[in-house]
Design an enzyme around this catalytic site. Structure first.
Site, PDB file in Angstrom:
ATOM      1  CG  ASP A  47       4.201 -99.236  30.420  1.00 29.33           C
ATOM      2  OD1 ASP A  47       4.872 -98.195  30.281  1.00 29.33           O
ATOM      3  OD2 ASP A  47       3.676 -99.843  29.460  1.00 29.33           O
ATOM      4  CE1 TYR A  52      -0.721-100.939  25.369  1.00 30.84           C
ATOM      5  CE2 TYR A  52      -0.094-100.820  27.677  1.00 30.84           C
ATOM      6  CZ  TYR A  52       0.250-100.848  26.343  1.00 30.84           C
ATOM      7  OH  TYR A  52       1.580-100.799  25.996  1.00 30.84           O
ATOM      8  CE  LYS A  77       3.499 -97.391  26.918  1.00 27.82           C
ATOM      9  NZ  LYS A  77       2.610 -98.409  27.485  1.00 27.82           N
ATOM     10  CG  HIS A 110       1.701 -96.348  22.153  1.00 22.57           C
ATOM     11  ND1 HIS A 110       0.598 -96.720  22.867  1.00 22.57           N
ATOM     12  CD2 HIS A 110       2.472 -97.464  22.095  1.00 22.57           C
ATOM     13  CE1 HIS A 110       0.690 -97.989  23.219  1.00 22.57           C
ATOM     14  NE2 HIS A 110       1.819 -98.463  22.752  1.00 22.57           N
ATOM     15  CB  ILE A 237       2.775-110.003  39.747  1.00 24.25           C
ATOM     16  CG1 ILE A 237       1.773-109.875  38.585  1.00 24.25           C
ATOM     17  CG2 ILE A 237       3.129-108.639  40.328  1.00 24.25           C
ATOM     18  CD1 ILE A 237       0.403-109.338  38.979  1.00 24.25           C
TER      19      ILE A 237
HETATM   20  N1  LIG Z   1       5.188 -99.268  23.884  1.00 22.29           N
HETATM   21  C1  LIG Z   1       4.751-100.282  23.181  1.00 22.29           C
HETATM   22  O1  LIG Z   1       4.529-100.192  21.955  1.00 22.29           O
HETATM   23  C2  LIG Z   1       4.537-101.607  23.856  1.00 22.29           C
HETATM   24  C3  LIG Z   1       4.325-102.771  23.090  1.00 22.29           C
HETATM   25  C4  LIG Z   1       4.162-103.977  23.763  1.00 22.29           C
HETATM   26  C5  LIG Z   1       4.224-104.008  25.157  1.00 22.29           C
HETATM   27  N2  LIG Z   1       4.412-102.855  25.872  1.00 22.29           N
HETATM   28  C6  LIG Z   1       4.457-102.846  27.357  1.00 22.29           C
HETATM   29  O2  LIG Z   1       5.294-103.889  27.823  1.00 22.29           O
HETATM   30  C7  LIG Z   1       4.541-104.756  28.668  1.00 22.29           C
HETATM   31  C8  LIG Z   1       5.048-106.184  28.573  1.00 22.29           C
HETATM   32  O3  LIG Z   1       5.051-106.658  27.251  1.00 22.29           O
HETATM   33  P1  LIG Z   1       4.067-107.809  26.722  1.00 22.29           P
HETATM   34  O4  LIG Z   1       2.805-107.748  27.488  1.00 22.29           O
HETATM   35  O5  LIG Z   1       4.035-107.669  25.254  1.00 22.29           O
HETATM   36  O6  LIG Z   1       4.828-109.167  26.995  1.00 22.29           O
HETATM   37  P2  LIG Z   1       5.807-109.850  28.061  1.00 22.29           P
HETATM   38  O7  LIG Z   1       5.814-109.129  29.350  1.00 22.29           O
HETATM   39  O8  LIG Z   1       7.100-110.130  27.363  1.00 22.29           O
HETATM   40  O9  LIG Z   1       5.096-111.271  28.228  1.00 22.29           O
HETATM   41  C9  LIG Z   1       3.825-111.386  28.781  1.00 22.29           C
HETATM   42  C10 LIG Z   1       3.385-112.859  28.685  1.00 22.29           C
HETATM   43  O10 LIG Z   1       4.198-113.681  29.527  1.00 22.29           O
HETATM   44  C11 LIG Z   1       3.378-114.336  30.500  1.00 22.29           C
HETATM   45  N3  LIG Z   1       4.167-114.338  31.748  1.00 22.29           N
HETATM   46  C12 LIG Z   1       4.417-113.271  32.547  1.00 22.29           C
HETATM   47  N4  LIG Z   1       5.233-113.605  33.559  1.00 22.29           N
HETATM   48  C13 LIG Z   1       5.507-114.924  33.418  1.00 22.29           C
HETATM   49  C14 LIG Z   1       6.286-115.843  34.168  1.00 22.29           C
HETATM   50  N5  LIG Z   1       6.960-115.447  35.246  1.00 22.29           N
HETATM   51  N6  LIG Z   1       6.350-117.128  33.733  1.00 22.29           N
HETATM   52  C15 LIG Z   1       5.664-117.522  32.625  1.00 22.29           C
HETATM   53  N7  LIG Z   1       4.921-116.696  31.887  1.00 22.29           N
HETATM   54  C16 LIG Z   1       4.834-115.394  32.265  1.00 22.29           C
HETATM   55  C17 LIG Z   1       2.114-113.523  30.594  1.00 22.29           C
HETATM   56  O11 LIG Z   1       1.004-114.325  30.943  1.00 22.29           O
HETATM   57  P3  LIG Z   1       0.020-114.022  32.199  1.00 22.29           P
HETATM   58  O12 LIG Z   1      -0.425-112.588  32.148  1.00 22.29           O
HETATM   59  O13 LIG Z   1      -1.099-114.984  31.942  1.00 22.29           O
HETATM   60  O14 LIG Z   1       0.808-114.344  33.425  1.00 22.29           O
HETATM   61  C18 LIG Z   1       1.962-113.033  29.150  1.00 22.29           C
HETATM   62  O15 LIG Z   1       1.381-114.043  28.336  1.00 22.29           O
HETATM   63  C19 LIG Z   1       3.104-104.567  28.165  1.00 22.29           C
HETATM   64  O16 LIG Z   1       2.151-105.051  29.082  1.00 22.29           O
HETATM   65  C20 LIG Z   1       3.080-103.081  27.978  1.00 22.29           C
HETATM   66  O17 LIG Z   1       2.944-102.406  29.207  1.00 22.29           O
HETATM   67  C21 LIG Z   1       4.582-101.658  25.236  1.00 22.29           C
END
Ligand SMILES: NC(=O)c1ccc[n+]([C@@H]2O[C@H](COP(=O)([O-])OP(=O)(O)OC[C@H]3O[C@@H](n4cnc5c(N)ncnc54)[C@H](OP(=O)(O)O)[C@@H]3O)[C@@H](O)[C@H]2O)c1
Length: 273
Positions: A47, A52, A77, A110, A237
């Site tokens: 995604d 990004y 997006k 988006h 991951i």
């Molecule tokens: N459509 C939209 O408007 C929108 C908005 C926000 C996000 N998104 C999508 O959703 C995805 C995920 O959301 P997000 O990036 O906001 O946050 P998230 O996936 O809720 O959290 C990511 C955070 O958690 C850490 N993490 C990941 N796996 C972990 C684990 N197993 N244990 C401990 N910590 C862990 C990561 O650090 P590390 O990377 O250092 O491991 C990062 O700091 C985005 O990457 C994007 O693709 C879309």
């Protein structure tokens, strides 16, 4: 290699229920290595988004993975400043070029940009009719945005990507999506790390012998949504994809369902008219 189940979309395509998110994954080797680590482990869904800044790296990793293109599901997006009919078509071409791909599996609006989202949607419908976007959908659309769109659309969105966790459940939006056959995708499903030490999450995690991250993701899986955890660390991951050999029982699900607190970690589309 691990196998992640898929969910059918209204387009006839199938979306893997776990996708690697790459928001805030720095462009360059970090993103490429994260995508490759995910694909090697068994993810088949990435995604990204134009905003990004890492579409090029995602494309490079997908193309160099050795996995047939039709086995990998790539989402990108349309960013806000590119919304509008003609500009959306141009932005799609630019994304495709950066990714170095022939088509996008899922192209999303988006954000529900006021005054522009309906024109943008018509552009996505054209891209879908031309089979350049195999599925089209929206992101950050709540009930009023969806209702407006459904009143005008030729094609019902295949997916709606929204922030979704036990702490922000968007029940009305999910109910409307279910009724319309729109698959919900949960973004920031790990609450961006802000609730790993919540006592209920920890208690449920202890009970199933899994990590808090896996409990948060499994809650989404059992609600039938697609989850999009982001990490650039191979071991995380893997942990975030490893969700299909355990289950949360009804009592655990109920405890998590009781955690609603309206917590948005990013922007709240409820303010968008
Ligand atoms: N459509 C939209 O408007 C929108 C908005 C926000 C996000 N998104 C999508 O959703 C995805 C995920 O959301 P997000 O990036 O906001 O946050 P998230 O996936 O809720 O959290 C990511 C955070 O958690 C850490 N993490 C990941 N796996 C972990 C684990 N197993 N244990 C401990 N910590 C862990 C990561 O650090 P590390 O990377 O250092 O491991 C990062 O700091 C985005 O990457 C994007 O693709 C879309």
């Amino acid at each position: 290699m691990a196998s992640i189940p898929t969910i059918p979309l209204n387009s006839g395509a199938h979306i893997p229920q776990v996708g690697l998110g790459v928001w805030q994954a720095p462009s360059g080797a970090v993103t490429r290595n994260a995508v490759l680590a995910a694909l090697r482990w068994g993810y088949r869904h990435i995604d990204t988004a134009r905003i990004y800044g890492n579409e090029q790296d995602v494309g490079e990793a997908v193309r160099s993975s050795g996995i047939p293109r039709d086995e990998i599901f790539v989402t990108t997006k349309l960013w806000n400043e590119d919304q509008g009919y003609d500009s959306a078509l141009r932005a799609f071409d630019d994304s495709l070029e950066r990714l170095g791909l022939e088509y996008i599996d899922l192209y999303l609006l988006h954000w529900p940009v006021p005054g522009k989202r309906l024109d943008s949607w018509r552009a996505l419908e054209r891209l879908f009719d031309e089979k350049r976007a195999r599925s089209i959908g929206v992101s950050n659309f709540l009930v009023p945005h969806l209702t407006e769109l459904l009143g005008r659309a030729k094609h019902v969105p295949a997916a709606n990507q929204i922030e979704l966790t036990p702490f922000l459940q968007r029940r009305e939006t999910r109910a409307l999506c279910k009724q319309q056959g729109i698959v919900v995708e949960a973004y920031s499903p790990l609450v961006r790390g802000q609730r790993f030490s919540h006592p209920v999450v920890r208690e449920v995690a202890r009970g199933v012998g899994r990590s808090p991250a896996q409990v948060l993701l499994r809650w989404g899986i059992q609600h039938g949504v697609v989850v999009l955890p982001k990490s650039t660390h191979p071991e995380r991951i893997e942990e975030n994809g490893d969700l299909f050999d355990f289950a949360l029982d009804d009592a655990a699900m109920q405890k998590l369902d009781a955690l609603e607190e309206g917590l948005t970690t990013g922007w709240d589309p409820a303010r968008e008219r």
